[in-house]
Enzyme design. Structure first.
Site, PDB file in Angstrom:
ATOM      1  N   GLN A  37      -9.754  -4.155  -3.442  1.00  0.00           N
ATOM      2  CA  GLN A  37     -11.084  -3.722  -3.004  1.00  0.00           C
ATOM      3  C   GLN A  37     -12.119  -4.068  -4.077  1.00  0.00           C
ATOM      4  O   GLN A  37     -13.184  -4.597  -3.794  1.00  0.00           O
ATOM      5  CB  GLN A  37     -11.076  -2.207  -2.744  1.00  0.00           C
ATOM      6  CG  GLN A  37     -12.417  -1.659  -2.313  1.00  0.00           C
ATOM      7  CD  GLN A  37     -12.818  -2.156  -0.937  1.00  0.00           C
ATOM      8  OE1 GLN A  37     -12.056  -2.076   0.001  1.00  0.00           O
ATOM      9  NE2 GLN A  37     -14.028  -2.680  -0.818  1.00  0.00           N
ATOM     10  N   ASP A  72     -17.485   6.342  -1.148  1.00  0.00           N
ATOM     11  CA  ASP A  72     -16.207   6.254  -0.428  1.00  0.00           C
ATOM     12  C   ASP A  72     -15.980   7.625   0.221  1.00  0.00           C
ATOM     13  O   ASP A  72     -16.700   8.597  -0.059  1.00  0.00           O
ATOM     14  CB  ASP A  72     -15.086   5.897  -1.428  1.00  0.00           C
ATOM     15  CG  ASP A  72     -13.716   5.735  -0.757  1.00  0.00           C
ATOM     16  OD1 ASP A  72     -13.662   5.557   0.479  1.00  0.00           O
ATOM     17  OD2 ASP A  72     -12.694   5.789  -1.479  1.00  0.00           O
ATOM     18  N   ARG A 109       0.883  -1.182   0.000  1.00  0.00           N
ATOM     19  CA  ARG A 109       0.000   0.000   0.000  1.00  0.00           C
ATOM     20  C   ARG A 109       0.909   1.217   0.000  1.00  0.00           C
ATOM     21  O   ARG A 109       1.689   1.409   0.939  1.00  0.00           O
ATOM     22  CB  ARG A 109      -0.900  -0.022   1.238  1.00  0.00           C
ATOM     23  CG  ARG A 109      -1.628   1.280   1.489  1.00  0.00           C
ATOM     24  CD  ARG A 109      -2.711   1.159   2.533  1.00  0.00           C
ATOM     25  NE  ARG A 109      -3.850   0.433   1.994  1.00  0.00           N
ATOM     26  CZ  ARG A 109      -5.051   0.369   2.574  1.00  0.00           C
ATOM     27  NH1 ARG A 109      -5.268   0.993   3.709  1.00  0.00           N
ATOM     28  NH2 ARG A 109      -6.040  -0.304   2.017  1.00  0.00           N
ATOM     29  N   CYS A 141     -16.411   0.997   0.790  1.00  0.00           N
ATOM     30  CA  CYS A 141     -15.184   0.220   1.019  1.00  0.00           C
ATOM     31  C   CYS A 141     -14.716   0.301   2.465  1.00  0.00           C
ATOM     32  O   CYS A 141     -14.005  -0.577   2.930  1.00  0.00           O
ATOM     33  CB  CYS A 141     -14.095   0.693   0.072  1.00  0.00           C
ATOM     34  SG  CYS A 141     -13.693   2.436   0.265  1.00  0.00           S
ATOM     35  N   HIS A 145      -7.259   0.688  -6.328  1.00  0.00           N
ATOM     36  CA  HIS A 145      -7.440  -0.205  -5.176  1.00  0.00           C
ATOM     37  C   HIS A 145      -8.044  -1.514  -5.700  1.00  0.00           C
ATOM     38  O   HIS A 145      -9.194  -1.841  -5.430  1.00  0.00           O
ATOM     39  CB  HIS A 145      -8.361   0.463  -4.145  1.00  0.00           C
ATOM     40  CG  HIS A 145      -8.296  -0.144  -2.779  1.00  0.00           C
ATOM     41  ND1 HIS A 145      -7.488  -1.230  -2.472  1.00  0.00           N
ATOM     42  CD2 HIS A 145      -8.945   0.170  -1.622  1.00  0.00           C
ATOM     43  CE1 HIS A 145      -7.642  -1.532  -1.190  1.00  0.00           C
ATOM     44  NE2 HIS A 145      -8.513  -0.707  -0.648  1.00  0.00           N
ATOM     45  N   ARG A 204     -13.183  -9.166   1.601  1.00  0.00           N
ATOM     46  CA  ARG A 204     -11.793  -8.782   1.309  1.00  0.00           C
ATOM     47  C   ARG A 204     -10.876  -9.988   1.449  1.00  0.00           C
ATOM     48  O   ARG A 204      -9.908 -10.144   0.707  1.00  0.00           O
ATOM     49  CB  ARG A 204     -11.336  -7.646   2.243  1.00  0.00           C
ATOM     50  CG  ARG A 204     -12.079  -6.317   2.068  1.00  0.00           C
ATOM     51  CD  ARG A 204     -11.836  -5.696   0.702  1.00  0.00           C
ATOM     52  NE  ARG A 204     -10.407  -5.591   0.423  1.00  0.00           N
ATOM     53  CZ  ARG A 204      -9.605  -4.632   0.907  1.00  0.00           C
ATOM     54  NH1 ARG A 204     -10.105  -3.654   1.629  1.00  0.00           N
ATOM     55  NH2 ARG A 204      -8.313  -4.627   0.627  1.00  0.00           N
TER      56      ARG A 204
END
Ligand code: CP
Ligand code: NVA
Length: 301
Positions: free
Chosen positions: A131, A219, A101, A259, A128, A287
């Site tokens: 996700q 988000d 990340r 998310c 992402h 996830r």
């Protein structure tokens, strides 16, 4: 050459469909999960905080028989203590996969160029993808498929929206994106997704965007690394909060997706995210199921 996953559109239509099938199969029958990481390590590198990505990543590795090593932001300091390339070369000598990340997406590209083991994007400024894999699994499970289902993404045209757009394009999911002026999905992302055959519509008015959709997704208005813009962004996004009025405009069966982490009172009201139409905990749990299938796919080469 090993495969990477820096963005969803590195997968073909067939590969993504196959991955989703694997996620569903292994979720139903965990005893069938192969120990493809037996005796192997996976490095999970974080330049930013994480709850879901770290924990789902570690448990996915354990589920495949491997050993996860999580590296927190202060432990490596990419490009300060050591270059991204040297970090990748070091980790590749101990691990089967490096997942990271990062703030700057190009750090992942540099890592991928430096080593011949899979590099996985655990969130960058641009994308992402892990996700999006969990989101596709969630929509598939709750709506009985992806093709022809319709999702409105209401909010910032950010990393999460971009990966969702590619995932939608590759699976036949219809996506309509509503963002305030200046915060739309990048033109390059829209073009790339449309070139994959994606039915992506951009509309400004969130009430128009949600008409007839099966799900509304949002988000945060302020992503990690954008904290200095928080006040300007909060101002710009007024009118893009997912509240009961917007959910009702979508129809009685529409579900709510996020998310996470969520900011109740900003991008979503507490009544919506904590209400009966919210699927966010199902989405968070997925996830792990999605990342487990992804790591196994990458180990196959
Ligand atoms: N959705 C998501 O990536 O959550 P974390 O930042 O907690 O990992
Ligand atoms: N867009 C958000 C997603 C967090 C999981 C961010 O980048 O901070």
């Amino acid at each position: 050459m090993s495969r990477n996953l820096l963005e969803v559109d590195e997968l073909s239509h067939a590969e993504l469909a196959g991955l989703i099938d694997t996620m569903i199969a292994w979720k139903a029958a965990p005893e069938q999960i192969p120990a493809v990481l037996a005796g192997r390590g996976v490095a999970l590198v974080f330049e930013k905080p994480s709850a879901r990505t770290r924990n789902s990543g570690e448990m996915a590795v354990v589920g495949l028989g491997g050993h996860p090593v999580t590296i927190r932001p202060d432990e490596i300091s990419i490009d300060t203590r050591e270059s991204a390339e040297d970090v990748a070369r070091t980790l590749a000598s101990f691990h089967a996969i490096i997942a990271a990340r990062v703030f700057d997406h190009t750090v992942l590209e540099r890592m991928a160029a430096a080593v011949d083991i899979p590099i996985v994007n655990l969130l960058s400024d641009r994308a992402h993808p892990c996700q999006a894999l969990a989101d596709l699994l969630t929509i598939h499970e709750l709506l009985g498929g992806l093709e022809g289902r319709r999702v409105a993404y209401v909010g910032d045209g950010n990393n999460v929206a971009a990966s969702l757009a590619f995932g939608a394009a590759l699976t036949g999911l219809e996506l309509v994106v509503s963002s305030p002026p200046g915060y739309e999905l990048d033109d390059i992302v829209v073009d790339r997704a449309r070139n994959l055959g994606g039915a992506i519509e951009l509309v400004t008015d969130p009430f128009e965007a949600v008409k007839g959709v099966d799900a509304i997704y949002t988000d945060t208005w302020v992503s990690m690394g954008e904290e200095a813009e928080a006040e300007i962004r909060r101002e710009a996004f007024q009118g893009w909060c997912v509240d009961d009025a917007l959910m009702n405009a979508a129809g009685p069966d529409a579900m709510f997706l996020h998310c996470l982490p969520a900011h109740r009172g900003d991008e979503v009201t507490a009544a919506v995210i904590d209400g009966p139409r919210s699927a966010v905990w199902h989405q968070a749990a997925n996830r792990m199921h999605s990342k487990r299938a992804l790591f196994a796919f990458l180990m196959e080469g």
